[in-house]
Write a protein that holds these residues in place. Structure first.
Motif, PDB file in Angstrom:
ATOM      1  N   ALA A 553     -19.779  -3.126 -42.657  1.00 18.07           N
ATOM      2  CA  ALA A 553     -19.179  -3.409 -41.345  1.00 18.07           C
ATOM      3  C   ALA A 553     -19.158  -2.150 -40.475  1.00 18.07           C
ATOM      4  O   ALA A 553     -19.495  -2.191 -39.289  1.00 18.07           O
ATOM      5  N   GLU A 554     -18.781  -1.013 -41.063  1.00 25.09           N
ATOM      6  CA  GLU A 554     -18.709   0.227 -40.277  1.00 25.09           C
ATOM      7  C   GLU A 554     -20.097   0.706 -39.854  1.00 25.09           C
ATOM      8  O   GLU A 554     -20.285   1.223 -38.751  1.00 25.09           O
ATOM      9  N   VAL A 555     -21.064   0.537 -40.766  1.00 21.93           N
ATOM     10  CA  VAL A 555     -22.442   0.946 -40.446  1.00 21.93           C
ATOM     11  C   VAL A 555     -22.983   0.058 -39.326  1.00 21.93           C
ATOM     12  O   VAL A 555     -23.580   0.542 -38.355  1.00 21.93           O
ATOM     13  N   ALA A 556     -22.733  -1.238 -39.442  1.00 27.24           N
ATOM     14  CA  ALA A 556     -23.207  -2.167 -38.411  1.00 27.24           C
ATOM     15  C   ALA A 556     -22.521  -1.865 -37.076  1.00 27.24           C
ATOM     16  O   ALA A 556     -23.171  -1.834 -36.025  1.00 27.24           O
ATOM     17  N   ALA A 557     -21.204  -1.601 -37.130  1.00 28.68           N
ATOM     18  CA  ALA A 557     -20.475  -1.304 -35.892  1.00 28.68           C
ATOM     19  C   ALA A 557     -21.102  -0.103 -35.188  1.00 28.68           C
ATOM     20  O   ALA A 557     -21.307  -0.103 -33.973  1.00 28.68           O
ATOM     21  N   LYS A 558     -21.435   0.911 -35.975  1.00 28.31           N
ATOM     22  CA  LYS A 558     -22.054   2.109 -35.390  1.00 28.31           C
ATOM     23  C   LYS A 558     -23.425   1.772 -34.808  1.00 28.31           C
ATOM     24  O   LYS A 558     -23.791   2.233 -33.719  1.00 28.31           O
ATOM     25  N   ALA A 559     -24.173   0.931 -35.521  1.00 31.91           N
ATOM     26  CA  ALA A 559     -25.508   0.549 -35.033  1.00 31.91           C
ATOM     27  C   ALA A 559     -25.408  -0.201 -33.705  1.00 31.91           C
ATOM     28  O   ALA A 559     -26.196   0.039 -32.789  1.00 31.91           O
ATOM     29  N   TYR A 560     -24.423  -1.100 -33.594  1.00 35.40           N
ATOM     30  CA  TYR A 560     -24.224  -1.813 -32.324  1.00 35.40           C
ATOM     31  C   TYR A 560     -23.858  -0.828 -31.221  1.00 35.40           C
ATOM     32  O   TYR A 560     -24.375  -0.884 -30.120  1.00 35.40           O
ATOM     33  N   GLU A 561     -22.960   0.105 -31.575  1.00 35.17           N
ATOM     34  CA  GLU A 561     -22.522   1.097 -30.590  1.00 35.17           C
ATOM     35  C   GLU A 561     -23.704   1.934 -30.078  1.00 35.17           C
ATOM     36  O   GLU A 561     -23.787   2.261 -28.904  1.00 35.17           O
ATOM     37  N   LEU A 562     -24.623   2.245 -30.985  1.00 36.29           N
ATOM     38  CA  LEU A 562     -25.762   3.092 -30.616  1.00 36.29           C
ATOM     39  C   LEU A 562     -26.906   2.300 -29.986  1.00 36.29           C
ATOM     40  O   LEU A 562     -27.936   2.862 -29.611  1.00 36.29           O
ATOM     41  N   GLY A 563     -26.722   0.988 -29.930  1.00 31.46           N
ATOM     42  CA  GLY A 563     -27.779   0.161 -29.339  1.00 31.46           C
ATOM     43  C   GLY A 563     -28.970  -0.035 -30.255  1.00 31.46           C
ATOM     44  O   GLY A 563     -30.076  -0.330 -29.818  1.00 31.46           O
ATOM     45  N   LEU A 564     -28.770   0.145 -31.571  1.00 29.42           N
ATOM     46  CA  LEU A 564     -29.880   0.017 -32.519  1.00 29.42           C
ATOM     47  C   LEU A 564     -29.893  -1.332 -33.234  1.00 29.42           C
ATOM     48  O   LEU A 564     -30.820  -1.645 -33.967  1.00 29.42           O
ATOM     49  N   ALA A 565     -28.838  -2.133 -33.021  1.00 30.20           N
ATOM     50  CA  ALA A 565     -28.759  -3.434 -33.695  1.00 30.20           C
ATOM     51  C   ALA A 565     -29.395  -4.504 -32.815  1.00 30.20           C
ATOM     52  O   ALA A 565     -29.223  -4.497 -31.599  1.00 30.20           O
ATOM     53  N   THR A 566     -30.122  -5.411 -33.450  1.00 36.43           N
ATOM     54  CA  THR A 566     -30.822  -6.437 -32.662  1.00 36.43           C
ATOM     55  C   THR A 566     -30.253  -7.830 -32.863  1.00 36.43           C
ATOM     56  O   THR A 566     -30.658  -8.757 -32.190  1.00 36.43           O
TER      57      THR A 566
END
Ligand SMILES: O=C([O-])CC(=O)C(=O)O
Ligand SMILES: [Mg+2]
Length: 591
Positions: A553-566
């Motif tokens: 969850a924390e890794v995904a949250a960071k990915a969303y924050e960085l704009g790297l999650a699709t």
């Protein structure tokens, strides 16, 4: 038409031309059927419903004696099984009982591998329910011995073998793998297996073991996991002379030949599985590990477990240990024995965390961290002759040859072993740490147990019970002067399964260092008061699936924050979402 094409192509393959024209089937054409010309072969896949004998022989669907009466009727199993119907629970009890009969760890390993080949869900049920007991069997330390003897104990192939013989055909080889949708690949070239050195093709035990943890600890479905060993030869003469060796019997290819094979592999993977397949590099030798990560981190979704995974786990332990040691990370002084992937990877992540928490610039933060390699303390007078990944750690100091003298000179509060060489934290070294610090933090990270820099017992007795200790491979609790000390296992297995799950579930396309920091913080926050009281700076593995969900969850949250999650929209409760994505090994009913 064909001859015209051949003339036009100047000897290049039609595929090359298609690629250049941009008309290739690409990732959507997963079977390579559209892009193949008439003179190219494709694989004739067939799909059918498994039943009867073949159902019993299919590890994904086999349930052994747990097939119900109705299933036995519907799936042509009558007579192929004895009359009794067992529950999965009873099967689990029986297999655990049988496993415990084996005294030799390697026999337990083989029994577990046989179970994985026979009944996958039962294998994962066992591993999940008995994680503390079985981790040392399917993972370090036993997997190390299994790799050393892999040829001798080889029964059925696991994973995908890509050797120099497959050069030019790697895409086709990937298509031979029965699963079409892959989300995680763990790949090794076998050159530095744990702290055991070059085991060539027999390193396959490592990707297989790591991926079984992806499933058991991180809940990633087994069918989307692909273990791969790239065989470019081995420089291990013992293996080259071994009649049971399973790999190419030649010295390692290096330089351009090596780089070309890896390049073909990386392209083929992306072409076949798309942008969002996670490629985890595992147990490559230093020079290749750093180079591959640097080369592919901007174009592929890559993660080096030994550099980044180990760093994230160790940083988590350090953050957690501050509750016992006091102060902030920036208040501590770190000394490493070993300046390879793990050592420099951890060092860099500690420095990064310090810069994120304070206004200290990276250059300054690095000055709190010292590394010793086989030639002694890394100091500025050595800078010319140092490999590039060691250069940032060459600080001003007079040369020091021995670890013990470095301890006395640098006065570290934290001592970390990443040397791959066992028994290097001697009594003198541990005593020196204890004389400098009321609570010396000592981490002996090299694997397997035989390569640990010191044992838990040595750390506690030589420090008279003052050390806080963690190790890469597990140690049993230690009794010292009436107290029981339980050490933590600072192994990347705490992070990579949850880290990978977080990436997969968010459709993240690149790994960013801030995602490693997020994983460290998440893991550190799972250490309880009870753990601290026992002297441990890592939580037990028993709760690892819950911990993995938090890390994910924390890794995904960071990915969303960085704009790297699709994967959009972002789920509002990422922990719940992570849990809902996780594979469970309970049997399913068949219609
Ligand atoms: O496999 C392990 O136990 C940890 C690891 O990555 C290594 O030692 O290379
Ligand atoms: Mg490794």
């Amino acid at each position: 038409m064909e001859s015209t094409l051949k003339e036009l192509t100047n000897g290049e393959s039609v595929l090359d031309i298609k690629d250049k024209c941009g008309v290739a089937g690409g990732v959507e054409d997963i079977y390579g059927e559209d892009r193949a010309t008439e003179d190219q072969t494709i694989t004739p896949w067939t799909f059918s419903v498994a039943s009867g004998y073949s159902l019993l022989r299919d590890p994904h669907y086999n349930k052994g004696l747990a097939f119900t009466e109705a299933e036995r009727d519907a799936h042509y199993l009558r007579g192929l099984l004895p009359p009794t119907v067992s529950s999965q629970q009873l099967q689990e009890k029986k297999v655990m009982h049988n496993l415990r009969q084996y005294q030799v760890p390697l026999q337990r390993y083989m029994a577990m591998m046989d179970l994985q080949e026979r009944n996958e869900r039962l294998f994962y049920k066992l591993l999940i329910d008995n994680v503390e007991e079985l981790l040392p069997v399917v993972y370090t330390p036993t997997v190390g011995e299994a790799c050393q003897k892999y040829g001798g104990i080889f029964r059925r192939p696991q994973g995908l073998f890509i050797s120099l013989k497959e050069k030019g055909k790697i895409l086709e080889v990937l298509k031979n793998w029965p699963e079409k949708s892959i989300q995680v690949i763990v790949v090794t070239d076998g050159e530095r297996i744990l702290g055991l050195g070059d085991l060539g093709c027999q390193g396959m035990g490592i990707p297989v073991g790591k991926l079984s943890l992806y499933t058991a600890l991180g809940g990633v479905r087994p069918s989307v996991c692909l273990p791969i060993t790239i065989d470019v030869g081995t420089n291990n003469q013992k293996l080259l002379d071994d009649e049971f060796y399973i790999g190419l019997k030649q010295k390692r290819a290096t330089g351009q030949e090596y780089a070309e094979l890896l390049e073909e592999f990386m392209s083929a993977v992306k072409q076949n599985y798309g942008e969002k397949v996670l490629i985890q590099f595992e147990d490559f030798a230093n020079h290749n590990a750093f180079e591959l990560l640097a080369k592919y981190r901007t174009t592929h979704l890559v993660f080096n477990d030994d550099i980044q995974g180990t760093a994230s786990v160790v940083l988590a332990g350090l953050i957690a240990s501050l509750k016992l040691l006091g102060g902030t990370l920036a208040d501590h002084t770190f000394l490493f024995l070993g300046a390879g992937e793990a050592g420099t990877g951890i060092a860099e992540l500690i420095a990064l965390e310090i810069t994120r928490k304070t206004s200290v610039p990276l250059e300054e933060a690095r000055k709190k961290i010292w590394l010793v390699d086989s030639k002694g303390l890394i100091v500025s007078s050595r800078v010319e002759s140092l490999q590039h990944f060691k250069k940032p750690w060459a600080h001003d100091h007079e040369p020091v040859k021995e670890l013990i003298d470095a301890v006395k000179a640098i006065k570290p509060t934290v001592l970390i072993g990443t040397s791959g060489v066992g028994k290097t934290f001697t009594k003198e070294v541990v005593e020196a740490m204890a004389s400098l610090n009321p609570k010396p933090l000592i981490m002996a990270l090299s694997n397997p147990t035989s390569q640990a820099e010191c044992t838990a017992e040595e750390a506690y007795t030589w420090s008279k019970g003052h050390a806080i200790f963690a190790s890469g491979s597990p140690f049993d609790p230690v009794e010292f002067e009436g107290r029981t000390f339980v050490s933590g296992q600072a192994n990347n297995a705490y992070v990579f399964p949850g880290f990978g799950l977080g990436i997969i579930m968010s459709g993240t396309i690149r790994v960013h260092d801030d995602m490693l920091l997020a994983a460290s913080e998440a893991l550190a926050s799972e250490v309880t008061e009870d753990d601290y009281l026992k002297g441990r700076i890592y939580p037990p593995f028993t709760n690892i699936r819950k911990i993995s969900a938090h890390i994910a969850a924390e890794v995904a949250a960071k990915a969303y924050e960085l704009g790297l999650a699709t994967r959009l929209p972002r789920p509002s409760d990422l922990v719940k979402y992570a849990e809902s994505c996780m594979y469970t090994p309970l049997y399913r009913s068949y219609r």
